[in-house]
Design an enzyme around this catalytic site. Structure first.
Site, mmCIF file in Angstrom:
data_model
loop_
_atom_site.group_PDB
_atom_site.id
_atom_site.type_symbol
_atom_site.label_atom_id
_atom_site.label_comp_id
_atom_site.label_asym_id
_atom_site.label_seq_id
_atom_site.Cartn_x
_atom_site.Cartn_y
_atom_site.Cartn_z
ATOM 1 N N VAL A 242 1.206 -1.665 -0.094
ATOM 2 C CA VAL A 242 -0.116 -0.183 -0.123
ATOM 3 C C VAL A 242 0.232 1.469 0.144
ATOM 4 C CG1 VAL A 242 -1.412 1.057 0.828
ATOM 5 C CG2 VAL A 242 -1.948 -1.343 1.509
ATOM 6 N N ASP A 243 1.713 1.105 1.004
ATOM 7 C CA ASP A 243 2.743 2.829 1.197
ATOM 8 C C ASP A 243 3.330 2.279 -0.403
ATOM 9 O OD1 ASP A 243 2.608 3.183 3.741
ATOM 10 O OD2 ASP A 243 4.225 1.755 4.058
ATOM 11 N N TYR A 244 3.785 1.757 -0.423
ATOM 12 C CA TYR A 244 4.438 1.761 -3.065
ATOM 13 C C TYR A 244 3.538 2.410 -3.453
ATOM 14 C CZ TYR A 244 8.397 -0.914 0.558
ATOM 15 O OH TYR A 244 9.213 -1.692 1.251
#
Length: 410
Positions: free
Chosen positions: A171-173
């Site tokens: 999700v961060d990436y």
């Protein structure tokens, strides 16, 4: 004549930290954008500088992975002198890029409405956990939380096991990539129209958006996504992990022709001629029986032996590598996916390259910056700040409480 890198004419003020934001901007830096990383001197800069296990005195290998090819400027944005410098930098930049809690850009006055009087074409890109609007906007958002909230964990892991997060912070990436794409798109429009804008990007929006066809199936046919045995695809059979005599292999028959190749490659046993398995719909309806036969078959040889048979036959397949194995794959080297920088503390630092390709890739990479390494240089180059002016700003607290900020020759 060597052409400049694609984004060499883009300057970004990055009020970023840790993973998601820096992951998005490192791809822009690799493409030539000037990423001026604004770091808070009061907190020791980006929290990623202090992330274990390989962290020493404000440097870490975690930080190196997200911040190559960037410049670091320390500014106390809560101090009038620091804010003054920041606003001068806004005037000569294309974008202000941040990854802070959704309500913080307004509090810090780094939205378009706050900065447009300085630069009508400025783009203000905010990547937050939940966005700048909505009931969760003031909540902190992290990858792990979002994988749970957005339903990802409910479809990851074995059916009889617990909900499971991805081994990577996806999700961060992906949120970082979405923010970078949003910002570059807005910069393009601002150069065309002369007017900037806000980009309100969130990890939540990214995670929900990536539900794609599972969401469509549910919203239109009440399909209930769930965890599948051995990470099986929810509709394609066979398309999953299989145990072999010594390890694991992934086989994916996304098309009918691949099924035909698979059963031929394994010797076309009698069950392969069963009418129940002849079509994609039949294999889906009778998946337990079909997969049961395949699982027994694949246990008879090692992964290497199966790959030697399946790959030449054109069957989509791959070994389930460890990360060390993946990094020494022949194809990893052939694609130039490991780059090297030189660091005064860590020596030669090897890390994975950006997968974004536009023309010829960058041939040389520079290590992540030391905290505040480029403060004087950036102010001198972009604002014409003299040594005397720099020291005056330092004495006023622009660079934090340490009044002895050194003048760095340009």
């Amino acid at each position: 004549m060597t052409r400049p890198l694609p984004l060499a004419d883009v300057r970004v003020l990055a009020v970023e930290q840790y993973g998601a934001g820096p992951f998005g901007s490192v791809h822009l830096a690799d493409l030539g954008a000037e990423i001026v990383k604004i770091e808070d001197p009061g907190t020791g800069g980006d929290v990623g500088r202090h992330t274990p296990p390989y962290a020493e005195d404000g440097d870490s290998l975690f930080f190196e992975a997200f911040n190559r090819n960037k410049r670091s400027v320390v500014l106390d944005l809560t101090d009038p002198a620091g804010r003054e410098v920041f606003e001068e930098l806004v005037k000569v930049s294309d974008a202000v890029y941040s990854n802070l809690r959704g309500d913080v850009p307004a509090k810090m006055r780094i939205r378009y409405e706050d900065l447009k009087h300085l630069n009508p074409a400025i783009v203000c890109c905010s990547l937050s956990g939940y966005g700048m609007t909505g009931p969760r906007s003031a909540q902190p958002g992290y990858d792990y939380l979002l994988q749970g909230l957005a339903g990802w964990m409910s479809v990851t892991g074995e059916p009889d096991g617990p909900p499971t997060k991805s081994g990577l912070s996806m999700v961060d990436y992906t949120g970082g990539i979405v923010a970078a794409l949003s910002m570059v798109t807005a910069v393009h429009a601002a150069r065309r129209d002369g007017v900037g804008t806000d980009c309100d990007v969130s990890l939540y929006d990214t995670a929900i958006g990536m539900l794609t066809y599972l969401a469509t199936w549910h919203l239109n046919r009440d399909f209930e996504p769930s965890r599948t045995h051995h990470s099986a695809h929810p509709s394609l059979v066979p398309f999953q992990n299989f145990a072999t005599a010594d390890s694991w292999v992934v086989i994916g028959c996304a098309k009918q022709k691949f099924w035909a190749r698979l059963v031929t490659a394994i010797g076309s046993p009698a069950w392969a001629a069963d009418d129940r398995f002849a079509t994609p719909a039949g294999r889906y309806a009778n998946s337990a029986e079909c997969l049961g036969h395949l699982e027994k078959e694949l246990l008879t040889r090692t992964t290497a032996e199966w790959l030697a048979v399946l790959e030449p036959a054109g069957v989509p397949c791959a070994p389930i590598n460890t990360i060390p194995q993946a990094l020494v794959e022949e194809h990893t080297a052939a694609r130039g996916l490991v780059v090297t920088t030189e660091h005064p503390r860590f020596g030669s630092v090897h890390q994975v390259a950006s997968p974004v390709r536009v023309g010829d890739p960058r041939s040389q990479h520079h290590r992540a910056p030391l905290l505040g390494e480029h403060t004087a240089a950036v102010l001198g180059e972009l604002l014409g700040t003299s040594e005397a002016d720099y020291q005056a700003l330092a004495s006023r607290g622009a660079f934090g409480t340490d009044r002895s900020a050194p003048w760095i020759s340009r």
